[in-house]
Design a protein around this motif. Structure first.
Motif, PDB file in Angstrom:
ATOM      1  N   THR A   1       0.677  -1.445   0.198  1.00  0.00           N
ATOM      2  CA  THR A   1       0.154   0.207  -0.024  1.00  0.00           C
ATOM      3  C   THR A   1       0.925   1.404   0.033  1.00  0.00           C
ATOM      4  O   THR A   1       0.363   2.482  -0.389  1.00  0.00           O
ATOM      5  CB  THR A   1      -0.943   0.325   0.895  1.00  0.00           C
ATOM      6  OG1 THR A   1      -0.097   0.147   2.673  1.00  0.00           O
ATOM      7  CG2 THR A   1      -2.093  -1.292   1.158  1.00  0.00           C
ATOM      8  N   GLN A   2       2.316   1.310   0.433  1.00  0.00           N
ATOM      9  CA  GLN A   2       3.207   2.393   0.679  1.00  0.00           C
ATOM     10  C   GLN A   2       3.405   2.935  -0.461  1.00  0.00           C
ATOM     11  O   GLN A   2       3.924   3.528  -1.381  1.00  0.00           O
ATOM     12  CB  GLN A   2       4.067   2.247   1.892  1.00  0.00           C
ATOM     13  CG  GLN A   2       5.232   3.702   1.491  1.00  0.00           C
ATOM     14  CD  GLN A   2       4.597   4.192   2.048  1.00  0.00           C
ATOM     15  OE1 GLN A   2       3.473   4.280   3.493  1.00  0.00           O
ATOM     16  NE2 GLN A   2       4.641   5.806   1.663  1.00  0.00           N
ATOM     17  N   ALA A   3       3.654   1.684  -1.440  1.00  0.00           N
ATOM     18  CA  ALA A   3       3.741   1.621  -2.931  1.00  0.00           C
ATOM     19  C   ALA A   3       2.697   2.616  -3.842  1.00  0.00           C
ATOM     20  O   ALA A   3       2.997   3.374  -4.463  1.00  0.00           O
ATOM     21  CB  ALA A   3       4.357   0.656  -3.669  1.00  0.00           C
ATOM     22  N   ILE A   4       2.120   2.310  -3.640  1.00  0.00           N
ATOM     23  CA  ILE A   4       0.486   2.889  -4.355  1.00  0.00           C
ATOM     24  C   ILE A   4       0.666   4.436  -4.252  1.00  0.00           C
ATOM     25  O   ILE A   4       0.401   5.409  -4.309  1.00  0.00           O
ATOM     26  CB  ILE A   4      -0.567   2.168  -4.036  1.00  0.00           C
ATOM     27  CG1 ILE A   4      -0.782   0.515  -4.314  1.00  0.00           C
ATOM     28  CG2 ILE A   4      -2.049   2.705  -4.391  1.00  0.00           C
ATOM     29  CD1 ILE A   4      -0.522   0.479  -5.653  1.00  0.00           C
ATOM     30  N   ARG A   5       0.508   4.623  -2.477  1.00  0.00           N
ATOM     31  CA  ARG A   5       1.090   6.134  -1.796  1.00  0.00           C
ATOM     32  C   ARG A   5       2.106   6.520  -2.296  1.00  0.00           C
ATOM     33  O   ARG A   5       1.571   8.006  -3.163  1.00  0.00           O
ATOM     34  CB  ARG A   5       0.593   6.306  -0.861  1.00  0.00           C
ATOM     35  CG  ARG A   5      -0.522   5.360   0.233  1.00  0.00           C
ATOM     36  CD  ARG A   5      -0.431   6.067   1.552  1.00  0.00           C
ATOM     37  NE  ARG A   5       0.145   5.248   2.417  1.00  0.00           N
ATOM     38  CZ  ARG A   5      -0.326   4.022   2.692  1.00  0.00           C
ATOM     39  NH1 ARG A   5      -1.261   3.661   2.688  1.00  0.00           N
ATOM     40  NH2 ARG A   5       1.056   2.895   3.140  1.00  0.00           N
TER      41      ARG A   5
ATOM     42  N   TYR B   1       3.214   6.384  -5.813  1.00  0.00           N
ATOM     43  CA  TYR B   1       2.795   6.141  -6.224  1.00  0.00           C
ATOM     44  C   TYR B   1       2.249   7.927  -6.954  1.00  0.00           C
ATOM     45  O   TYR B   1       2.302   8.649  -8.096  1.00  0.00           O
ATOM     46  CB  TYR B   1       2.028   5.216  -7.606  1.00  0.00           C
ATOM     47  CG  TYR B   1       4.005   3.616  -8.441  1.00  0.00           C
ATOM     48  CD1 TYR B   1       5.018   4.369  -7.524  1.00  0.00           C
ATOM     49  CD2 TYR B   1       3.146   2.682  -8.330  1.00  0.00           C
ATOM     50  CE1 TYR B   1       5.844   3.158  -7.857  1.00  0.00           C
ATOM     51  CE2 TYR B   1       3.578   1.436  -7.670  1.00  0.00           C
ATOM     52  CZ  TYR B   1       5.293   2.185  -8.086  1.00  0.00           C
ATOM     53  OH  TYR B   1       5.769   0.563  -8.607  1.00  0.00           O
ATOM     54  N   GLU B   2       1.467   7.727  -6.620  1.00  0.00           N
ATOM     55  CA  GLU B   2       0.107   8.497  -6.469  1.00  0.00           C
ATOM     56  C   GLU B   2       1.014  10.169  -6.035  1.00  0.00           C
ATOM     57  O   GLU B   2       1.050  11.064  -6.848  1.00  0.00           O
ATOM     58  CB  GLU B   2      -1.121   8.782  -5.171  1.00  0.00           C
ATOM     59  CG  GLU B   2      -2.005   9.924  -5.920  1.00  0.00           C
ATOM     60  CD  GLU B   2      -2.759   9.442  -4.072  1.00  0.00           C
ATOM     61  OE1 GLU B   2      -3.307  10.997  -3.926  1.00  0.00           O
ATOM     62  OE2 GLU B   2      -3.388   8.797  -3.343  1.00  0.00           O
ATOM     63  N   ASP B   3       2.259  10.048  -4.755  1.00  0.00           N
ATOM     64  CA  ASP B   3       2.793  11.771  -4.320  1.00  0.00           C
ATOM     65  C   ASP B   3       3.646  11.889  -5.812  1.00  0.00           C
ATOM     66  O   ASP B   3       3.745  12.854  -5.936  1.00  0.00           O
ATOM     67  CB  ASP B   3       3.581  11.220  -3.522  1.00  0.00           C
ATOM     68  CG  ASP B   3       2.715  10.601  -2.207  1.00  0.00           C
ATOM     69  OD1 ASP B   3       1.295  10.786  -1.998  1.00  0.00           O
ATOM     70  OD2 ASP B   3       3.106  10.288  -1.079  1.00  0.00           O
ATOM     71  N   ALA B   4       3.930  10.937  -6.694  1.00  0.00           N
ATOM     72  CA  ALA B   4       4.772  10.438  -7.750  1.00  0.00           C
ATOM     73  C   ALA B   4       3.732  11.908  -8.703  1.00  0.00           C
ATOM     74  O   ALA B   4       4.891  11.958  -9.974  1.00  0.00           O
ATOM     75  CB  ALA B   4       5.225   9.374  -7.524  1.00  0.00           C
ATOM     76  N   GLY B   5       2.893  11.455  -9.145  1.00  0.00           N
ATOM     77  CA  GLY B   5       1.935  11.827  -9.979  1.00  0.00           C
ATOM     78  C   GLY B   5       1.930  10.943 -10.907  1.00  0.00           C
ATOM     79  O   GLY B   5       1.958  10.681 -12.004  1.00  0.00           O
ATOM     80  N   ILE B   6       2.449   9.489 -10.732  1.00  0.00           N
ATOM     81  CA  ILE B   6       2.008   8.280 -11.848  1.00  0.00           C
ATOM     82  C   ILE B   6       0.611   8.254 -11.755  1.00  0.00           C
ATOM     83  O   ILE B   6      -0.036   7.388 -12.869  1.00  0.00           O
ATOM     84  CB  ILE B   6       2.553   6.757 -11.162  1.00  0.00           C
ATOM     85  CG1 ILE B   6       4.596   7.263 -11.591  1.00  0.00           C
ATOM     86  CG2 ILE B   6       2.586   6.341 -11.567  1.00  0.00           C
ATOM     87  CD1 ILE B   6       5.238   6.531 -10.125  1.00  0.00           C
ATOM     88  N   LEU B   7       0.131   8.155 -10.210  1.00  0.00           N
ATOM     89  CA  LEU B   7      -1.483   8.108 -10.291  1.00  0.00           C
ATOM     90  C   LEU B   7      -2.377   9.139 -10.214  1.00  0.00           C
ATOM     91  O   LEU B   7      -0.984  10.352  -9.484  1.00  0.00           O
ATOM     92  CB  LEU B   7      -1.659   7.159  -9.384  1.00  0.00           C
ATOM     93  CG  LEU B   7      -1.020   5.696  -9.247  1.00  0.00           C
ATOM     94  CD1 LEU B   7      -1.620   5.245  -7.884  1.00  0.00           C
ATOM     95  CD2 LEU B   7      -1.471   4.667 -10.291  1.00  0.00           C
ATOM     96  N   PRO B   8      -3.591   9.399 -11.154  1.00  0.00           N
ATOM     97  CA  PRO B   8      -4.704  11.037 -10.834  1.00  0.00           C
ATOM     98  C   PRO B   8      -4.623  10.881  -8.776  1.00  0.00           C
ATOM     99  O   PRO B   8      -4.149   9.747  -8.149  1.00  0.00           O
ATOM    100  CB  PRO B   8      -5.023  10.634 -11.045  1.00  0.00           C
ATOM    101  CG  PRO B   8      -5.328   8.999 -11.705  1.00  0.00           C
ATOM    102  CD  PRO B   8      -4.094   8.639 -11.674  1.00  0.00           C
ATOM    103  N   ALA B   9      -4.587  11.870  -8.257  1.00  0.00           N
ATOM    104  CA  ALA B   9      -4.731  12.105  -7.511  1.00  0.00           C
ATOM    105  C   ALA B   9      -5.955  11.869  -6.956  1.00  0.00           C
ATOM    106  O   ALA B   9      -7.212  11.534  -8.058  1.00  0.00           O
ATOM    107  CB  ALA B   9      -4.701  13.604  -7.120  1.00  0.00           C
ATOM    108  N   ALA B  10      -6.488  11.265  -5.180  1.00  0.00           N
ATOM    109  CA  ALA B  10      -7.332  10.185  -5.631  1.00  0.00           C
ATOM    110  C   ALA B  10      -8.351  11.186  -4.015  1.00  0.00           C
ATOM    111  O   ALA B  10      -7.368  11.824  -3.475  1.00  0.00           O
ATOM    112  CB  ALA B  10      -6.716   9.339  -4.135  1.00  0.00           C
TER     113      ALA B  10
END
Length: 239
Positions: A14-18, A20-29
């Motif tokens: 789950t930390q990897a998912i967070r 990725y979001e912080d890095a801009g790889i995923l759109p903001a949740a």
């Protein structure tokens, strides 16, 4: 969808998912009233696209591609993809150049035309310090002029330098190149490098196919991001 739900599909934390979001790889949740992240199928598609891009483009470029898409700059993402494909093409051409060089690696007869470090470095577009580094690593063994102490490169030395230069461009480390050149030098032929070239070709092919898979998943993500009419049809720009 919770972070753990998104992570579980790919064996991630789950930390990897967070991250990725912080890095801009995923759109903001979106966040719940208690501050917990909530993800959607769009985030799942973004994650699949990123993970598919990494094998073909590398982590850094894949990250930059996803960041560009998520900030709405699709053109920059496509430019990055084009540059990565261009690098793959350059690597294929380098492999062809190495293969062409190896075809000429018959036993080298005694030839005239010795050269010195400066002219040889200029011919290859590298610095003399690079040639000295390769010598220290055992790739080449120029003799010394007894009068001046200058390095003198024979025809066989120039062949070894060219081969080292091409293999370096292909991504091989000095410690990998040295034994290959030593084998070629002693064997006087291309056989010691045949398996290396096959491995190199296989890696380029795998990278090319990974780029295809990455392109498919990225296209799916781009389509998922497109605005839709209330009917569910994709919106189109009038022509």
């Amino acid at each position: 969808m919770r972070p753990v739900d998104l992570a579980r599909e790919h064996g991630l934390s789950t930390q990897a998912i967070r991250n990725y979001e912080d890095a801009g790889i995923l759109p903001a949740a979106e966040r719940t009233v208690h501050g917990y992240r909530t993800y959607t199928p769009l985030h799942a598609q973004a994650l699949r696209a990123f993970l598919a891009l990494v094998p073909g483009h590398g982590h850094q470029t894949a990250t930059s591609i996803m960041q560009a898409v998520n900030r709405g700059d699709t053109e920059d993402a496509l430019r990055l993809i084009d540059e990565s494909h261009g690098q793959l093409l350059d690597d294929r051409r380098t492999l062809q150049a190495v293969e062409a060089a190896l075809r000429d690696l018959a036993p080298v007869p005694q030839e005239r035309g010795d050269t010195f470090i400066g002219p040889l470095a200029r011919r290859l577009g590298i610095r003399p310090a690079t040639l000295r580094k390769w010598e220290n690593a055992g790739l080449i063994r120029p003799r010394r002029d007894p009068q001046t102490g200058y390095r003198v490169y024979s025809a066989a030395d120039v062949r070894d330098v060219r081969l080292a230069h091409q293999l370096r461009r292909g991504g091989y480390l000095l410690e990998q190149i040295a034994p290959l050149i030593a084998q070629v030098r002693s064997a006087g032929g291309v056989a010691p490098l045949e398996s290396t070239l096959r491995d190199w070709q296989a890696r380029l092919s795998a990278r090319g196919r990974a780029m295809l898979q990455g392109a498919a998943d990225l296209e799916a993500y781009l389509r998922a991001r497109e605005p839709r009419h209330p009917t569910g049809a994709l919106s189109r720009v009038p022509t």
